[in-house]
Design an enzyme around this catalytic site. Structure first.
Site, PDB file in Angstrom:
ATOM      1  N   ASP A  99       0.860  -1.180   0.000  1.00  0.00           N
ATOM      2  CA  ASP A  99       0.000   0.000   0.000  1.00  0.00           C
ATOM      3  C   ASP A  99       0.904   1.240   0.000  1.00  0.00           C
ATOM      4  O   ASP A  99       1.890   1.284  -0.741  1.00  0.00           O
ATOM      5  CB  ASP A  99      -0.957  -0.080   1.196  1.00  0.00           C
ATOM      6  CG  ASP A  99      -2.061   0.947   1.193  1.00  0.00           C
ATOM      7  OD1 ASP A  99      -3.093   0.732   0.541  1.00  0.00           O
ATOM      8  OD2 ASP A  99      -1.877   1.973   1.870  1.00  0.00           O
ATOM      9  N   TYR A 203      -2.713  10.876   1.035  1.00  0.00           N
ATOM     10  CA  TYR A 203      -3.427  11.029  -0.228  1.00  0.00           C
ATOM     11  C   TYR A 203      -3.278  12.451  -0.767  1.00  0.00           C
ATOM     12  O   TYR A 203      -3.193  12.660  -1.984  1.00  0.00           O
ATOM     13  CB  TYR A 203      -4.909  10.704  -0.034  1.00  0.00           C
ATOM     14  CG  TYR A 203      -5.140   9.278   0.406  1.00  0.00           C
ATOM     15  CD1 TYR A 203      -5.423   8.275  -0.512  1.00  0.00           C
ATOM     16  CD2 TYR A 203      -5.057   8.915   1.758  1.00  0.00           C
ATOM     17  CE1 TYR A 203      -5.625   6.960  -0.109  1.00  0.00           C
ATOM     18  CE2 TYR A 203      -5.246   7.605   2.163  1.00  0.00           C
ATOM     19  CZ  TYR A 203      -5.520   6.638   1.236  1.00  0.00           C
ATOM     20  OH  TYR A 203      -5.700   5.338   1.638  1.00  0.00           O
ATOM     21  N   HIS A 259      -6.727  -6.882  -1.516  1.00  0.00           N
ATOM     22  CA  HIS A 259      -5.692  -5.873  -1.264  1.00  0.00           C
ATOM     23  C   HIS A 259      -4.833  -6.186  -0.044  1.00  0.00           C
ATOM     24  O   HIS A 259      -3.653  -5.831  -0.001  1.00  0.00           O
ATOM     25  CB  HIS A 259      -6.359  -4.509  -1.067  1.00  0.00           C
ATOM     26  CG  HIS A 259      -5.408  -3.421  -0.708  1.00  0.00           C
ATOM     27  ND1 HIS A 259      -4.381  -3.020  -1.543  1.00  0.00           N
ATOM     28  CD2 HIS A 259      -5.303  -2.644   0.415  1.00  0.00           C
ATOM     29  CE1 HIS A 259      -3.699  -2.045  -0.961  1.00  0.00           C
ATOM     30  NE2 HIS A 259      -4.233  -1.791   0.226  1.00  0.00           N
TER      31      HIS A 259
END
Length: 282
Positions: A99, A203, A259
């Protein structure tokens, strides 16, 4: 259960928590969000006989301190370098990240090419690989949502178990992919002061990450690109992204895995790590 030691390092900009287990060649493992070093726990029994595994909590995440800025991945990678090289005195090491940890690992390898022997990227694309974004054109809807200032915090704070829980339940091949005890630990750290802001900052710094990574010379060290093969796993996308940024890429797609690769298929992932990071000596 594998014995894990916990430490804190007072670095230039953060107080970094990190966990260490095993003996052997140094292997640095970097987690993503919303997880911590704990995401690697299920892989440790298959790694610690061969590697000294070092698992920091990244800037702003887990039990590491949460400064106001510095969440571009070049800066986060510099924290890890300061820990591993300057404080622990490790000159060369293997490196893997899942990630956001994979994006940080890429940047660390790009900045310290002689120190990182081999690199593994797990279920993430690299900003600056030429794709429009790493959010799959809006499929990963939260990428754009979290780049909005202030509103996500207003909606999520106090409701973290709803918001984060949606990802833990839905991004795996199975809704119970992540151990309930691990979820309780993640909620402990991600309901603390400043944790929502810090997590979302990963982000919000993507535009800077793209600028920092665009035009870099391709990596020379071998790269292992691992994708989850089902649900929200990125599958072959990981290798496609890595091949734009590195010369020597080995592709692996793990079946029955979304994921949360270290949680869902720890033995398979560790097996690929063991094969990839164990280099025959001549």
């Amino acid at each position: 259960m594998t014995q894990v030691e916990h430490h804190y390092a007072h670095l230039s900009e953060v107080q970094m928590h990190y966990a260490v287990a095993g003996e052997g060649e140094p292997l640095v493992l970097l987690h993503g969000y919303p997880q911590t070093w704990l995401c690697w726990q299920r892989t440790l029994p298959f790694l610690t006989d061969r590697f000294r595994v070092i698992m920091p909590d990244l800037r702003g995440l887990g039990d590491t301190s949460r400064p106001a800025g510095g969440y571009d991945k070049k800066t986060v990678a510099a924290d890890v370098w300061e820990l591993v090289h300057d404080r622990l005195g490790i000159e060369t090491f293997h490196l893997a990240g899942h990630d956001w940890g994979g994006v940080v690992a890429f940047r660390l390898a790009a900045d310290h090419r002689d120190a990182v022997s081999r690199l593994a990227i797990v279920d993430v694309a690299i900003p600056g690989d030429g794709a429009p974004d790493i959010g799959q054109g809006g499929r990963r809807w939260h990428h754009r949502f979290l780049q909005t200032l202030d509103l996500p915090e207003a909606l999520v704070e106090g409701r973290e178990h709803h918001y984060l829980g949606w990802f833990w339940r839905n991004y795996g091949h199975r809704p119970d992919a992540i151990d309930p005890a691990h979820i309780a630990e993640y909620l402990r750290v991600y309901t603390s002061a400043g944790a929502t802001r810090a997590g979302f900052a990963y982000y919000r710094s993507v535009t800077q990450d793209v600028a920092d990574n665009t035009g870099l010379p391709p990596l020379d060290m071998p790269v292992l690109a691992v994708g989850g093969g089902t649900s929200w796993g990125r599958g072959t996308e990981v290798a496609v992204s890595c091949r734009t940024m590195a010369k020597d890429v080995t592709e692996v797609v793990i079946d029955e895995c979304g994921h949360w690769v270290p949680d869902e298929q720890p033995e398979q992932l560790a097996g690929h790590f063991r094969s990839f990071f164990t280099v025959a000596r001549t």
